[in-house]
Scaffold this motif. Structure first.
Motif, PDB file in Angstrom:
ATOM      1  N   HIS A  20       0.850  -1.199   0.000  1.00  0.00           N
ATOM      2  CA  HIS A  20       0.000   0.000   0.000  1.00  0.00           C
ATOM      3  C   HIS A  20       0.883   1.246   0.000  1.00  0.00           C
ATOM      4  N   GLU A  54      -0.817   6.959  -4.409  1.00  0.00           N
ATOM      5  CA  GLU A  54      -0.677   6.895  -5.866  1.00  0.00           C
ATOM      6  C   GLU A  54       0.365   7.898  -6.376  1.00  0.00           C
ATOM      7  N   ARG A  95       3.852   6.431  -6.112  1.00  0.00           N
ATOM      8  CA  ARG A  95       4.194   5.425  -7.112  1.00  0.00           C
ATOM      9  C   ARG A  95       4.441   6.101  -8.467  1.00  0.00           C
ATOM     10  N   GLU A  96       3.602   7.083  -8.791  1.00  0.00           N
ATOM     11  CA  GLU A  96       3.775   7.801 -10.057  1.00  0.00           C
ATOM     12  C   GLU A  96       5.120   8.517 -10.104  1.00  0.00           C
ATOM     13  N   TRP A 120       0.022  -4.153  -5.909  1.00  0.00           N
ATOM     14  CA  TRP A 120       0.047  -2.770  -5.422  1.00  0.00           C
ATOM     15  C   TRP A 120      -1.370  -2.320  -5.089  1.00  0.00           C
ATOM     16  N   ARG A 121      -1.533  -1.536  -4.038  1.00  0.00           N
ATOM     17  CA  ARG A 121      -2.766  -0.805  -3.805  1.00  0.00           C
ATOM     18  C   ARG A 121      -2.363   0.648  -3.604  1.00  0.00           C
ATOM     19  N   THR A 122      -2.860   1.523  -4.480  1.00  0.00           N
ATOM     20  CA  THR A 122      -2.479   2.933  -4.369  1.00  0.00           C
ATOM     21  C   THR A 122      -3.713   3.770  -4.047  1.00  0.00           C
ATOM     22  N   TYR A 123      -3.465   4.921  -3.442  1.00  0.00           N
ATOM     23  CA  TYR A 123      -4.551   5.734  -2.895  1.00  0.00           C
ATOM     24  C   TYR A 123      -4.399   7.188  -3.333  1.00  0.00           C
ATOM     25  N   ALA A 124      -5.533   7.778  -3.693  1.00  0.00           N
ATOM     26  CA  ALA A 124      -5.534   9.185  -4.111  1.00  0.00           C
ATOM     27  C   ALA A 124      -6.862   9.808  -3.713  1.00  0.00           C
ATOM     28  N   GLY A 128       4.281  11.844  -2.739  1.00  0.00           N
ATOM     29  CA  GLY A 128       3.260  10.963  -2.170  1.00  0.00           C
ATOM     30  C   GLY A 128       3.629  10.469  -0.786  1.00  0.00           C
TER      31      GLY A 128
END
Ligand code: ZN
Length: 292
Positions: free
Chosen positions: A119, A122, A125-126, A152-156, A189
């Motif tokens: 986790h 986002e 990771r970008e 992957w788990r990404t959050y925005a 991030g």
């Protein structure tokens, strides 16, 4: 929720107290803190420090510039993998890894837990995946540390308010006691990770600050070495300072409910390790009963 506080690597930069504020000799002592949380969904690792591959072959995994600047002391026994095993667990028991950010000194242990869901914000990771990058970005983000991650788990975007912070999120597959608290500035991030222990919150502020006295209400200070390092590594000073101000507010107004620590302060890590109470065998039995 039981939390183990791990030292997953140590940097010993030339400069001693110029960096850590207390060393008597020429070398500083800068830990890479991580946490191992015994949750209802299995073990959760928060940050991973340096991993076994970093210890085995630091070159070319990590940049020569960073290795030299930080004088990284690579020790197999400080890897999260080694410590998870020493606590009596299997690496497969680590189901989730939550990252404050993807810098080389936080993401090095990812591939030691290939089955874990990872986790991260986002935006982080970008930023890490960008191919056109500057001098620091190329040296801080090291693709070989995370190119084998499968889940992957990404959050925005959206989220809740939490003690003065915004867009705070629960994480996919994790209990609501573990929250991602965005605090960009060190990286795009970057996030803190909050855990409700049942007897108060613990907030791992990652690299939002580096020296314990940066959160002092008055006469706050940072060592010159860590001030320089933070300036060199920041992507947005305004955001970084704004988040430090929010952390100071949080400590002042809710210091009894929320204990804050950062990734790289030796005294803070020692204090957190002091909270980590019963011997491993007892803890493992209690944990096994809790998830059975
Ligand atoms: Zn760091």
């Amino acid at each position: 929720m039981r939390i183990h506080y791990l030292r997953c690597g140590t940097d010993c930069p030339l400069g001693g107290a110029f960096f850590d504020g207390f060393s008597k000799g020429p070398l500083g002592l800068i830990p890479c803190a991580a946490q191992l949380v015994e949750s209802s969904e299995g073990l959760v690792l928060i940050d991973t420090g340096y991993g076994t591959q970093d210890v085995r072959q630091p070159h070319p995994r990590l940049s020569k510039f960073m290795r030299t600047l930080l004088n990284i002391r690579f020790r197999m026994e400080e890897t999260a993998l080694h410590q998870v095993k020493a606590l009596g667990y299997s690496p497969a028991d680590v189901r989730h890894i939550v990252l404050t950010h993807l810098d080389f000194d936080h993401a090095g242990g990812l591939e030691d837990f290939p089955n874990a869901r990872v986790h991260v914000m986002e935006a982080e990771r970008e930023a890490a995946e960008l191919t056109r990058r500057g001098f620091i970005a190329r040296r801080r983000y090291r693709r070989s540390q995370w190119d084998n991650v499968r889940d992957w788990r990404t959050y925005a975007g959206a989220g809740e308010r939490w003690f003065g912070f915004d867009q705070v999120r629960q994480l996919d597959g994790l209990p609501p006691e573990i929250l991602m608290v965005p605090m960009p500035g060190h990286t795009w991030g970057h996030a803190g990770i909050a855990v409700d222990t049942g007897s108060g919150w613990v907030l791992n502020a990652g690299d939002a600050y580096f020296y314990r006295r940066e959160l002092d209400a008055d006469r706050r200070r940072c060592t010159p070495g860590l001030r320089l390092y933070q300036t060199m590594m920041e992507v947005d000073r305004e955001l970084r300072f704004a988040n430090q101000a929010r952390l100071r507010d949080l400590k002042r107004s809710h210091g009894r409910e929320v204990t804050i620590f950062c990734s790289h302060d030796e005294k803070e890590l020692e204090a957190m390790q002091g909270r980590d109470a019963p011997p491993a065998s007892t803890a493992k039995r209690a944990f096994a009963e809790a998830v059975a």
